[in-house]
Motif scaffolding. Structure first.
Motif, mmCIF file in Angstrom:
data_model
loop_
_atom_site.group_PDB
_atom_site.id
_atom_site.type_symbol
_atom_site.label_atom_id
_atom_site.label_comp_id
_atom_site.label_asym_id
_atom_site.label_seq_id
_atom_site.Cartn_x
_atom_site.Cartn_y
_atom_site.Cartn_z
ATOM 1 N N ALA A 16 0.851 -1.196 0.000
ATOM 2 C CA ALA A 16 0.000 0.000 0.000
ATOM 3 C C ALA A 16 0.886 1.246 0.000
ATOM 4 C CB ALA A 16 -0.908 0.009 1.227
ATOM 5 N N ASN B 161 2.395 4.568 1.057
ATOM 6 C CA ASN B 161 2.599 5.062 2.415
ATOM 7 C C ASN B 161 1.912 6.415 2.598
ATOM 8 O OD1 ASN B 161 3.452 5.691 4.963
ATOM 9 N ND2 ASN B 161 5.626 5.535 4.527
ATOM 10 N N ASN C 127 -3.674 5.040 4.892
ATOM 11 C CA ASN C 127 -3.328 3.640 4.611
ATOM 12 C C ASN C 127 -2.603 3.002 5.787
ATOM 13 O OD1 ASN C 127 -4.520 3.559 2.100
ATOM 14 N ND2 ASN C 127 -2.608 3.775 0.966
ATOM 15 N N GLN D 102 -5.163 2.203 8.496
ATOM 16 C CA GLN D 102 -5.979 1.046 8.117
ATOM 17 C C GLN D 102 -5.165 -0.241 8.118
ATOM 18 O OE1 GLN D 102 -9.312 1.045 8.082
ATOM 19 N NE2 GLN D 102 -8.887 3.121 8.797
ATOM 20 N N TRP D 103 -3.899 -0.160 7.720
ATOM 21 C CA TRP D 103 -3.027 -1.345 7.768
ATOM 22 C C TRP D 103 -2.875 -1.834 9.202
ATOM 23 C CZ3 TRP D 103 -0.880 -5.085 5.004
ATOM 24 C CH2 TRP D 103 0.133 -5.843 5.598
ATOM 25 N N PRO E 192 -4.826 -5.358 8.593
ATOM 26 C CA PRO E 192 -3.840 -5.616 7.541
ATOM 27 C C PRO E 192 -4.346 -6.581 6.469
ATOM 28 C CG PRO E 192 -3.182 -6.639 9.614
ATOM 29 C CD PRO E 192 -4.370 -5.784 9.908
ATOM 30 N N PHE F 9 -5.607 -5.359 3.077
ATOM 31 C CA PHE F 9 -4.620 -5.029 2.057
ATOM 32 C C PHE F 9 -3.946 -6.275 1.503
ATOM 33 C CE2 PHE F 9 -4.917 -1.168 4.534
ATOM 34 C CZ PHE F 9 -4.861 -0.166 3.583
ATOM 35 N N SER F 10 -3.716 -7.228 2.372
ATOM 36 C CA SER F 10 -2.978 -8.429 1.996
ATOM 37 C C SER F 10 -3.541 -9.616 2.786
ATOM 38 C CB SER F 10 -1.490 -8.230 2.292
ATOM 39 O OG SER F 10 -0.749 -9.358 1.911
ATOM 40 N N THR G 66 -1.121 -11.893 4.729
ATOM 41 C CA THR G 66 -0.076 -11.306 5.562
ATOM 42 C C THR G 66 0.044 -12.052 6.893
ATOM 43 O OG1 THR G 66 0.749 -9.287 6.588
ATOM 44 C CG2 THR G 66 -1.631 -9.593 6.625
#
Length: 136
Positions: A93, A95, A99, A102-103, A107, A110-111, A114
């Motif tokens: 994502a 930076n 973001n 939210q990560w 997480p 986004f992925s 992860t």
């Protein structure tokens, strides 16, 4: 070796100069830190001074190296030193403050694969953690 009054004066001036230089350096470091914290607060809407306790409470130190956090020397996830200078968060994502927040909260959004867990941290708490990371 005999010291004359002028050699003692020269020594005193030299010591005073070194002390003054050290005080100026500390002042610059303090002003840089304050400036970075102000910018991070504005970017994230968070308070970096509240973050160290949250970083420990949510277990971030178990996986990440985090500057300024005692025990923040984890090696599972990426080091979070100089996060503000990176282009991407976790390589997935852009930076940006939103973001990053939210990560930290979710997480997997986004992925999905992860290794970073959803810790249960709230968005407000994540804003504080993001402010801390950007202020470093």
């Amino acid at each position: 070796m005999r010291f004359t009054l002028s050699s003692w004066a020269a020594l005193a001036i030299g010591v005073a100069s070194l002390l003054l230089a050290a005080a100026v350096a500390v002042g610059f470091a303090r002003s840089d830190r304050q400036r970075n914290e102000s910018i991070a607060r504005a970017m994230t809407g968070g308070d970096p001074t509240r973050a160290p306790a949250m970083i420990r409470r949510y277990g971030c130190v178990g996986c990440h190296t985090i500057p300024g956090i005692p025990g923040g020397d984890g090696k599972v996830g990426a080091s979070l030193a100089d996060l503000r200078t990176r282009v991407y968060i976790a390589g997935v994502a852009t930076n940006t403050p939103d973001n990053l927040v939210q990560w930290i909260v979710t997480p997997q959004a986004f992925s999905p694969r992860t290794a970073m867990p959803a810790t249960g941290i709230s968005e407000a708490e994540a804003r504080d953690v993001a402010a801390y990371l950007y202020a470093q």
